[in-house]
Design an enzyme around this catalytic site. Structure first.
Site, PDB file in Angstrom:
ATOM      1  N   LYS A  11     -14.027  -0.310   1.748  1.00  0.00           N
ATOM      2  CA  LYS A  11     -12.872  -0.470   2.425  1.00  0.00           C
ATOM      3  C   LYS A  11     -12.899  -0.367   4.005  1.00  0.00           C
ATOM      4  CE  LYS A  11     -10.567   1.997  -1.464  1.00  0.00           C
ATOM      5  NZ  LYS A  11     -10.065   3.258  -2.174  1.00  0.00           N
TER       6      LYS A  11
ATOM      7  N   GLN B  10      -9.222   9.274  -0.175  1.00  0.00           N
ATOM      8  CA  GLN B  10      -9.779   8.701  -1.452  1.00  0.00           C
ATOM      9  C   GLN B  10      -9.781   9.583  -2.973  1.00  0.00           C
ATOM     10  OE1 GLN B  10     -11.548   5.694  -1.854  1.00  0.00           O
ATOM     11  NE2 GLN B  10     -11.679   6.399  -4.006  1.00  0.00           N
TER      12      GLN B  10
ATOM     13  N   ASP C 294      -1.579   3.063   0.700  1.00  0.00           N
ATOM     14  CA  ASP C 294      -2.345   3.161  -0.471  1.00  0.00           C
ATOM     15  C   ASP C 294      -1.152   3.338  -1.555  1.00  0.00           C
ATOM     16  OD1 ASP C 294      -4.681   2.668  -2.108  1.00  0.00           O
ATOM     17  OD2 ASP C 294      -5.143   4.749  -2.265  1.00  0.00           O
TER      18      ASP C 294
END
Ligand code: NAP
Length: 280
Positions: free
Chosen positions: A53, A97, A120
């Site tokens: 990422k 994450q 996200d």
């Protein structure tokens, strides 16, 4: 029948070029689009995902801030980190994450992310807004799938769509996004009975189950749209894609279908979040 190949690799790379241009325009106006990544612990797969990422940020000229926390991090520690990033005006997107170590209340931490920085699509508020058709950054894998569907101009309205999997980041938001496109949606999960019969009736199938080749070639109806979100070390997905060329009307290859769209969508959302500063 020769199926359309839904080429996520190609679309993601075209999109990267567009994002790069937009990022350099933002930079020229004094805004440096920035993604903050939070990695807790030492899970090698998570380390790889975060690195990928951050590398993609770099590729498009975007900044990233890497926050790395030890395995022993508590919920309160992580909440404090998220709070700092929420309050940092130079951060436009926050990626926590998944998964975090088991002592942490992951849901509480996801929900602490400022809705404006939830690029996200992990907060309950973002999910609720997206489901209600209110502007929100959708969870990146399903949002990337919808971008592929739209790019290839596939008509979803009225189709019998079957999503196999109901995880918060994939199956559930996928089902809501397809519902918002007026598909008739069935969600299957580990307690579903007669799954084969349900899939055999699907005009559109999303495999998001996490088991290699769980969905068999002969369960796929002729002419169906086949989306495989899975990716396994043996380089296959959750659907047995053998003969998909002849059977489906369109399908995502593995690799090169859904996978590249996920990171691209995260980067796109971060750029869009930074761009909002021009209008606010
Ligand atoms: P997950 O959290 O493990 O969820 C799997 C889902 O599949 C659950 O809802 C589970 O049902 C269901 N399931 C498990 N066994 C089943 C069975 N025998 N029959 C029917 N349903 C069953 O996985 P995930 O995070 O959603 O990921 C799903 C897949 O997508 C994985 O292959 C993963 O690698 C891939 N993925 C790809 C990306 C990408 O960037 N391309 C991103 C995320 C995930 P229950 O809810 O009943 O347990």
């Amino acid at each position: 029948m020769t199926a359309k190949i839904l080429d996520g690799k190609k679309l993601a790379s075209q999109s990267e070029e567009e994002i790069k241009t937009e990022v350099s325009e933002l930079v020229s106006k004094g805004i440096n689009p920035t993604l903050a990544t939070i990695l807790v612990g030492n899970d090698p797969a998570s380390e790889t995902y975060v690195r990928m990422k951050r590398n993609t940020c770099k590729k498009v000229g975007m900044e990233s801030i890497a926050v790395e926390l030890p395995e022993s991090t508590t919920t309160d520690d992580l909440l404090a980190t998220i709070n700092d990033l929420n309050n940092n005006p130079n951060v436009h997107g926050i990626l926590l994450q998944h998964p975090v170590p088991s002592q942490i209340d992951e849901r509480k931490c996801f929900d602490a992310i400022d809705i404006e920085k939830d690029v996200d699509g992990v907060t309950c508020l973002g999910f609720g807004n997206m489901s209600m058709g209110i502007d929100a950054y959708g969870s990146c894998t399903p949002a990337g799938i919808i971008r592929l569907i739209k790019h290839y101009e596939l008509e979803v309205q009225g189709l019998n769509a079957v999503v196999v999997g109901r995880s918060p980041i994939l199956g559930k938001p996928m089902a809501m996004m397809l519902l918002n496109l007026n598909a008739t949606v069935t969600i299957c999960h580990s307690r579903t009975q007669n799954i084969e019969t349900i899939i055999k009736n699907a005009d559109l199938i999303v495999g998001a189950v996490g088991i290699p080749k769980f969905i068999k070639t002969d369960w796929i109806k002729h002419g169906a749209i086949v989306i495989d979100a899975g990716f396994h070390p043996e380089k296959c997905g959750d659907i047995d894609l053998e003969r998909m060329d002849e059977i489906s009307s369109a399908y995502t290859p593995v690799p090169g279908g859904v996978g590249p769209m996920t990171i691209n969508t995260l980067i796109l959302h971060t750029m869009q979040s930074a761009k909002k500063l021009l209008t606010n």
